[in-house]
Design a protein around this motif. Structure first.
Motif, PDB file in Angstrom:
ATOM      1  N   LEU A 119     -17.304   0.876  25.075  1.00  0.00           N
ATOM      2  CA  LEU A 119     -18.007  -0.239  24.448  1.00  0.00           C
ATOM      3  C   LEU A 119     -17.032  -1.254  23.851  1.00  0.00           C
ATOM      4  CD1 LEU A 119     -20.940  -1.044  24.086  1.00  0.00           C
ATOM      5  CD2 LEU A 119     -20.939   0.103  21.863  1.00  0.00           C
ATOM      6  N   TRP A 120     -15.914  -0.780  23.308  1.00  0.00           N
ATOM      7  CA  TRP A 120     -14.919  -1.691  22.739  1.00  0.00           C
ATOM      8  C   TRP A 120     -14.337  -2.600  23.825  1.00  0.00           C
ATOM      9  CZ3 TRP A 120     -12.884  -3.487  18.289  1.00  0.00           C
ATOM     10  CH2 TRP A 120     -11.653  -4.129  18.356  1.00  0.00           C
ATOM     11  N   ALA A 121     -13.935  -2.029  24.951  1.00  0.00           N
ATOM     12  CA  ALA A 121     -13.356  -2.829  26.029  1.00  0.00           C
ATOM     13  C   ALA A 121     -14.362  -3.836  26.582  1.00  0.00           C
ATOM     14  CB  ALA A 121     -12.846  -1.902  27.139  1.00  0.00           C
ATOM     15  N   LEU A 122     -15.619  -3.421  26.655  1.00  0.00           N
ATOM     16  CA  LEU A 122     -16.653  -4.312  27.158  1.00  0.00           C
ATOM     17  C   LEU A 122     -16.869  -5.494  26.206  1.00  0.00           C
ATOM     18  CD1 LEU A 122     -18.558  -4.304  29.627  1.00  0.00           C
ATOM     19  CD2 LEU A 122     -20.272  -3.211  28.174  1.00  0.00           C
ATOM     20  N   ALA A 123     -16.940  -5.223  24.903  1.00  0.00           N
ATOM     21  CA  ALA A 123     -17.134  -6.293  23.921  1.00  0.00           C
ATOM     22  C   ALA A 123     -15.949  -7.244  23.900  1.00  0.00           C
ATOM     23  CB  ALA A 123     -17.352  -5.683  22.540  1.00  0.00           C
ATOM     24  N   LYS A 124     -14.752  -6.695  23.988  1.00  0.00           N
ATOM     25  CA  LYS A 124     -13.540  -7.521  23.943  1.00  0.00           C
ATOM     26  C   LYS A 124     -13.460  -8.439  25.152  1.00  0.00           C
ATOM     27  CE  LYS A 124      -8.518  -7.143  23.464  1.00  0.00           C
ATOM     28  NZ  LYS A 124      -7.371  -6.206  23.334  1.00  0.00           N
ATOM     29  N   SER A 125     -13.776  -7.913  26.337  1.00  0.00           N
ATOM     30  CA  SER A 125     -13.651  -8.718  27.558  1.00  0.00           C
ATOM     31  C   SER A 125     -14.751  -9.764  27.692  1.00  0.00           C
ATOM     32  CB  SER A 125     -13.658  -7.796  28.783  1.00  0.00           C
ATOM     33  OG  SER A 125     -14.906  -7.112  28.879  1.00  0.00           O
ATOM     34  N   CYS A 126     -15.923  -9.496  27.071  1.00  0.00           N
ATOM     35  CA  CYS A 126     -17.048 -10.415  27.211  1.00  0.00           C
ATOM     36  C   CYS A 126     -17.195 -11.374  26.031  1.00  0.00           C
ATOM     37  CB  CYS A 126     -18.347  -9.634  27.387  1.00  0.00           C
ATOM     38  SG  CYS A 126     -18.425  -8.676  28.920  1.00  0.00           S
ATOM     39  N   GLY A 127     -16.331 -11.254  25.019  1.00  0.00           N
ATOM     40  CA  GLY A 127     -16.421 -12.150  23.886  1.00  0.00           C
ATOM     41  C   GLY A 127     -17.571 -11.837  22.962  1.00  0.00           C
ATOM     42  N   SER A 128     -17.844 -10.547  22.764  1.00  0.00           N
ATOM     43  CA  SER A 128     -18.929 -10.143  21.878  1.00  0.00           C
ATOM     44  C   SER A 128     -18.377  -9.123  20.877  1.00  0.00           C
ATOM     45  CB  SER A 128     -20.083  -9.552  22.701  1.00  0.00           C
ATOM     46  OG  SER A 128     -21.186  -9.257  21.874  1.00  0.00           O
ATOM     47  N   THR A 129     -19.283  -8.379  20.244  1.00  0.00           N
ATOM     48  CA  THR A 129     -18.859  -7.316  19.340  1.00  0.00           C
ATOM     49  C   THR A 129     -19.604  -6.030  19.691  1.00  0.00           C
ATOM     50  OG1 THR A 129     -20.547  -7.713  17.648  1.00  0.00           O
ATOM     51  CG2 THR A 129     -18.487  -8.994  17.497  1.00  0.00           C
ATOM     52  N   MET A 130     -19.058  -4.911  19.264  1.00  0.00           N
ATOM     53  CA  MET A 130     -19.700  -3.623  19.530  1.00  0.00           C
ATOM     54  C   MET A 130     -21.060  -3.549  18.843  1.00  0.00           C
ATOM     55  SD  MET A 130     -16.417  -1.056  19.172  1.00  0.00           S
ATOM     56  CE  MET A 130     -17.418   0.421  19.363  1.00  0.00           C
ATOM     57  N   ASP A 131     -21.143  -4.033  17.589  1.00  0.00           N
ATOM     58  CA  ASP A 131     -22.411  -3.976  16.858  1.00  0.00           C
ATOM     59  C   ASP A 131     -23.478  -4.829  17.533  1.00  0.00           C
ATOM     60  OD1 ASP A 131     -21.343  -2.258  15.000  1.00  0.00           O
ATOM     61  OD2 ASP A 131     -20.881  -3.826  13.530  1.00  0.00           O
ATOM     62  N   ALA A 132     -23.071  -6.015  18.010  1.00  0.00           N
ATOM     63  CA  ALA A 132     -24.054  -6.908  18.640  1.00  0.00           C
ATOM     64  C   ALA A 132     -24.600  -6.305  19.926  1.00  0.00           C
ATOM     65  CB  ALA A 132     -23.415  -8.272  18.922  1.00  0.00           C
ATOM     66  N   ILE A 133     -23.738  -5.703  20.730  1.00  0.00           N
ATOM     67  CA  ILE A 133     -24.185  -5.083  21.987  1.00  0.00           C
ATOM     68  C   ILE A 133     -25.080  -3.889  21.698  1.00  0.00           C
ATOM     69  CG2 ILE A 133     -23.420  -3.907  24.086  1.00  0.00           C
ATOM     70  CD1 ILE A 133     -20.881  -5.584  23.988  1.00  0.00           C
ATOM     71  N   SER A 134     -24.711  -3.086  20.722  1.00  0.00           N
ATOM     72  CA  SER A 134     -25.511  -1.904  20.385  1.00  0.00           C
ATOM     73  C   SER A 134     -26.894  -2.303  19.907  1.00  0.00           C
ATOM     74  CB  SER A 134     -24.793  -1.064  19.317  1.00  0.00           C
ATOM     75  OG  SER A 134     -23.573  -0.549  19.810  1.00  0.00           O
ATOM     76  N   GLN A 135     -26.980  -3.332  19.044  1.00  0.00           N
ATOM     77  CA  GLN A 135     -28.278  -3.759  18.526  1.00  0.00           C
ATOM     78  C   GLN A 135     -29.136  -4.374  19.624  1.00  0.00           C
ATOM     79  OE1 GLN A 135     -27.675  -6.333  15.151  1.00  0.00           O
ATOM     80  NE2 GLN A 135     -26.533  -4.772  13.986  1.00  0.00           N
ATOM     81  N   ALA A 136     -28.518  -5.153  20.507  1.00  0.00           N
ATOM     82  CA  ALA A 136     -29.284  -5.815  21.569  1.00  0.00           C
ATOM     83  C   ALA A 136     -29.835  -4.823  22.577  1.00  0.00           C
ATOM     84  CB  ALA A 136     -28.401  -6.847  22.273  1.00  0.00           C
ATOM     85  N   ASN A 137     -29.179  -3.687  22.750  1.00  0.00           N
ATOM     86  CA  ASN A 137     -29.597  -2.718  23.769  1.00  0.00           C
ATOM     87  C   ASN A 137     -30.112  -1.409  23.180  1.00  0.00           C
ATOM     88  OD1 ASN A 137     -28.513  -3.894  26.572  1.00  0.00           O
ATOM     89  ND2 ASN A 137     -26.990  -4.351  24.974  1.00  0.00           N
TER      90      ASN A 137
END
Length: 499
Positions: free
Chosen positions: A464-482
């Protein structure tokens, strides 16, 4: 802008040496005038004694010796006689340069003992000796602790439970006991050989103390008043504690390796037998800690350049002790076993792709009465191998200690000899962790409010960290959205809110 962070010292012991020295000790023995001439050598045994350990600049030294007992049949046909001698040894190991003196832990084992007659009045004895030396040095490593960080900077923090060697030393004490002599064979006429095997049964770290208990297994071969040989085994329990230099966690563990520093067994005038033995129980304390390591950092609004340094710690990954049962058949035929012994060599570690093998080999020896009632000596080689799971980037070490007493039986169909050893394997981390020790921050820029969110399929290896870093997001934002509570499944479709 550059951010610097505090350093937290971590005290530990660094193992700077783990190496076995093999020696072959020989000596010539001339019989005293009161002993009859040698007809044939019946057997030989030994007992290792550690006299001293010394740390010097650039090397460490261990001194001691082997008490050797030789049994022979006299040329005149009289009862078997025993001869005792001392084979001294000195072992040296080169050490790297260190700021402080360290602690030495040593383990000695005999790989074999034998004797032969050079003449009617002269014996040649030989002892194979393996001396495993370990050197531990106190050191301090630095763990970076992050201070205040701007809200737009993301930091990857991971927690690692680790076990570190933090303290080492030894507890020296003396065992004394008086035993009633055995009655087999009419009692003791002469003691021909004796040995001691110390065994730690239980140990516990209690804050600033280490408490342990065990037994000393004493084995004796004696000549009875009926001129026959008999074994005698007895146990002496012990319980000890020693004060530690610091307090340790409740989960702390102690590794204890006993060494024999002296051994005497003497008959008293009243017929009893007096035991005096010196033991040095060498200990290493492994303390449990939970370390939080900052491993990476980025920002969606500015350039972030992490400064990284390796955090190298002597982490104990695994620790396992298992019994090794030795049981070998001998082609010898006889009526009664008089004595037996098990010898072994340093374990061999064979590494393969996904597993490692620990292999042991040695010999068993038996002294017995044959079908005609004559004393004979037989031996047989043995091997043992066990496969273990391989840890990537790790170092495996193995150590063997004797356990209990040797037993066996013999008949007209052949003989069997049994013994037990204890194999301890330790797996240590051989690669450091990467930690962020500082951050160089660029000037913040305003993000594009019209930049759309993304829908991506998670690559199988990316977290999740690598995904957030490469896409310009944050781990918390991705977790909450999904609606995630942990790492997403491989190949899952994810909504990536762009910050």
């Amino acid at each position: 802008m550059e951010l610097q962070f505090d350093k937290q010292p971590i005290s530990c012991l660094n193992q700077v040496k783990w190496e076995q020295k093999n020696q072959e000790l020989t000596q010539e023995i001339r019989l005293t005038e009161d002993l009859p001439d040698v007809g044939s050598v019946l057997g030989a045994w030994g007992q290792t004694i550690v006299r001293g350990k010394q740390w010097r600049k650039g090397n460490m030294e261990v001194t001691g010796g082997v008490m050797v007992f030789v049994l022979y049949a006299p040329e005149d046909g009289s009862a078997p006689r025993g001869v005792q001698t001392w084979l001294p040894f000195t072992a040296n190991w080169e050490l790297p340069e260190t700021k402080h003196d360290g602690t030495i832990c040593v383990c000695c084992q005999l790989t074999g003992v034998d004797a032969r007659s050079a003449s009617a009045r002269k014996l040649i004895v030989r002892a194979g000796l393996g001396i495993l030396g370990e050197a531990l040095v106190p050191e301090e490593r630095e763990l970076t602790t992050l201070g205040e960080i701007p809200e737009d900077v993301q930091v990857l923090r991971r927690k690692y439970p680790v076990r570190l060697p933090t303290e080492a030393g030894e507890k020296a004490f003396t065992l004394e006991d008086t035993m009633n002599p055995p009655t087999a064979g009419g009692g003791i006429s002469r003691i021909l050989r004796y040995g001691l095997v110390p065994e730690i049964l239980d140990e516990k770290v209690m804050e600033d103390k280490v408490v342990f208990r065990g037994i000393a297994q004493i084995h004796v071969l004696y000549l009875g008043t009926d001129d026959c040989l008999y074994p005698w085994d007895f146990e002496v329990p012990f319980s000890q504690y020693t004060q530690l230099d610091q307090e340790h966690a409740l989960e702390a563990q102690a590794r204890i390796v006993p060494a024999i520093t002296s051994l005497e067994l003497e008959p008293e005038e009243d017929g009893q037998v007096q035991l005096k033995a010196g033991l040095a129980c060498q200990y290493v304390i492994f303390d449990s800690r939970l370390l939080e390591v900052a491993e990476d950092s980025y920002s969606n609004t500015r350039k972030v350049s992490p400064c990284r340094e390796p955090l190298e710690l002597p982490v104990l990954l695994d620790w396992d002790t298992q019994p090794v049962a030795v049981e070998e058949s001998l082609t010898a035929q006889g009526t009664r076993m008089a004595d037996g012994e098990v010898y072994w060599e340093q374990p061999q570690i064979l590494c393969q792709e996904q597993e490692v093998s620990v292999c042991l080999r040695g010999t068993v020896q038996m002294l017995y009465y044959d079908l005609e009632g004559n004393l004979q000596w037989g031996s047989q080689s043995w091997e043992w191998c066990r496969k273990l799971e391989a840890h990537p980037n790790a170092q495996l070490q193995a150590q063997v200690l004797p356990v209990g007493k040797v037993s066996g039986s013999i008949s007209g169909a052949g003989g069997t000899l049994r013994g037990e050893l204890s194999l301890t394997t330790t797996t240590r981390n051989s690669r450091g962790m990467s930690q962020v020790t500082g951050l160089e921050l660029g000037d913040p820029v305003r993000p594009d409010p019209n930049r759309p969110s993304l829908i991506v399929r998670k690559p199988g290896e990316a977290d999740l960290w690598a995904l957030a870093k490469s896409c310009g997001s944050t781990m918390d934002a991705i977790s909450q959205a999904n609606g995630l509570e942990g790492e997403p499944d491989p190949d899952a479709l994810l909504l990536i809110p762009v910050m």
